[in-house]
Scaffold this active site. Sequence first.
Site, short mmCIF file in Angstrom:
data_model
loop_
_atom_site.label_atom_id
_atom_site.label_comp_id
_atom_site.label_asym_id
_atom_site.label_seq_id
_atom_site.Cartn_x
_atom_site.Cartn_y
_atom_site.Cartn_z
N HIS A 227 56.94 64.04 50.61
CA HIS A 227 57.96 64.28 49.53
C HIS A 227 57.18 64.70 48.08
O HIS A 227 58.05 64.76 47.27
CB HIS A 227 58.73 63.06 49.32
CG HIS A 227 58.09 61.68 48.45
ND1 HIS A 227 57.58 60.65 49.30
CD2 HIS A 227 58.07 61.49 47.50
CE1 HIS A 227 57.15 59.82 48.43
NE2 HIS A 227 57.47 60.47 47.14
N ASP A 272 57.39 61.60 56.37
CA ASP A 272 56.87 61.67 55.12
C ASP A 272 55.40 61.60 55.07
O ASP A 272 54.67 60.69 54.60
CB ASP A 272 57.48 60.78 54.16
CG ASP A 272 57.43 60.78 52.65
OD1 ASP A 272 57.03 61.93 52.35
OD2 ASP A 272 57.74 59.79 52.02
N GLY A 366 54.86 57.14 41.15
CA GLY A 366 53.72 57.78 40.99
C GLY A 366 52.47 57.05 41.87
O GLY A 366 51.33 57.69 42.02
N SER A 368 53.34 57.03 45.16
CA SER A 368 53.70 57.82 46.47
C SER A 368 52.49 58.51 47.02
O SER A 368 51.76 59.13 46.16
CB SER A 368 54.81 58.76 46.15
OG SER A 368 56.04 58.29 46.36
N GLY A 369 52.21 58.65 48.25
CA GLY A 369 51.33 59.36 48.92
C GLY A 369 49.97 58.82 49.02
O GLY A 369 49.05 58.84 49.87
N1 ARG Z 1 58.68 57.34 45.91
C1 ARG Z 1 58.00 57.19 44.69
C2 ARG Z 1 56.97 58.09 44.31
O1 ARG Z 1 57.33 59.19 44.41
C3 ARG Z 1 57.26 55.70 45.14
C4 ARG Z 1 58.14 54.91 45.91
C5 ARG Z 1 57.61 53.50 45.97
N2 ARG Z 1 58.55 52.55 45.72
C6 ARG Z 1 58.65 51.39 46.28
N3 ARG Z 1 59.39 50.76 45.63
N4 ARG Z 1 57.78 50.88 46.87
O2 ARG Z 1 55.99 57.73 43.47
#
Ligand code: ARG
Length: 418
Positions: A227, A272, A366, A368-369
């Site tokens: 994503h 993902d 931030g 993510s990944g």
């Molecule tokens: N999707 C988010 C990103 O693009 C991070 C998601 C993680 N969120 C969480 N509450 N654990 O960085």
Amino acid sequence: MMYRAVGLGTRSRGLKPWVTVLLVVLSLAVVAVTIGLLAHFLVSGQKTEYYHGTFKILDARINSNSGQNGIYQLKDLKEMSEKLVDDIFIDSALNKHYIKNRVVRLTPEDDGVKADVIMVFQFPFAEQRAVRKKKIHSILNQKMRNTRALSINASSVQVNAMSSSTGKLTVQACCGKRIAPLIVNRIMSGDIAAKAAWPWQASLQRDNVHQCGATLISNTWLVTAAHCFKTNANPRQWTVSFGTTIDPPLMKRNVKRIILHERYHTPAREYDIAVVQFSPRVIFTDDIRRVCLPEASASFQPNSTVYITGFGALYYGGKSQNNLQEARLKIISDDVCKQPHVYGNDIKFGMFCAGYLEGTYDACRGDSGGPLVIKDLKDTWYLIGIVSWGDNCGQKNKPGVYTMVTYYRNWIVSKTGL
Ligand code: ARG
């Protein structure tokens, strides 16, 4: 008085003090040179040399379901290749000098699999390396032409000399080891990470702005979330940086390839996962090092302690951080996470939850990944999760959801050979 007399007496017998000094110095020099020469012959009479070879295994593919013709499991292909190289040199003129080989990489290509092998020899110091390189090459080339164990394109065989420092490093290139001691806790209300504590953490940047985390799994491949590339998957716009700060970065690289899971489609959150290749490859140091990948069959118990790291926001709506943050979490069972007041049926195959139902520590935008890692009894770190999604950040009953690395382990092999 007495002293003077002795001095005079010595001098009068003909040996001037400077001659004595000279004699002592000379004899010391002779002894030193003798010791040096002896040591040289005894210790380094045999010198360990490393050679890097590559060859192409034709019509081979790597897959989890082996058995069909030409389809191998990575582990088997690696073993077969190492055995082949062993057999070749043990049955050759270099038999006495051959020590061992290690297949360090298998790369899937259009017409087969490219193998990178490090060969270790021990030679007396005389001959030139260029001559030996030729000898090694011709033996490999000739014998691979005739082998029946694997179908190899003999003209693809290449051999190069390697410095012993890189040779040693590559042969024992270990994963998941770090030099910093583990002191964590206090991402979302986490702590600032110590230098070199999480050497596999990378920052993926678009037009030099941090977007996502990523994890180093080899000297040229990263694992991250698909994503992250929702709006832009053009490798030319992406770079990757290493180190515990975004600015200044410890090292930066250009992204060469972005491979998204082919079944990832927004807005769905399954699949993902993505792998990213950068160049040029990095040299592992204490600060930049790869994590280990678990076997596809590995499983991890609910309530196990795991760690997440990232440059993401400290609270929902906040901005990315310049200093790497870390937090200690617990794996949450599916039974708990699939409860209606948690995430219900939003938790699909290939996902798992980690964190705390009461809130507090969590990943955020931030992160993510980035990696969710676990440590085994030998203090080796494994990547088991990829920061994927969550409702808000650190909210009650809304823990973080992670891509399950074991579920996609064979997909990673099929794209990277790792
Ligand atoms: N999707 C988010 C990103 O693009 C991070 C998601 C993680 N969120 C969480 N509450 N654990 O960085």
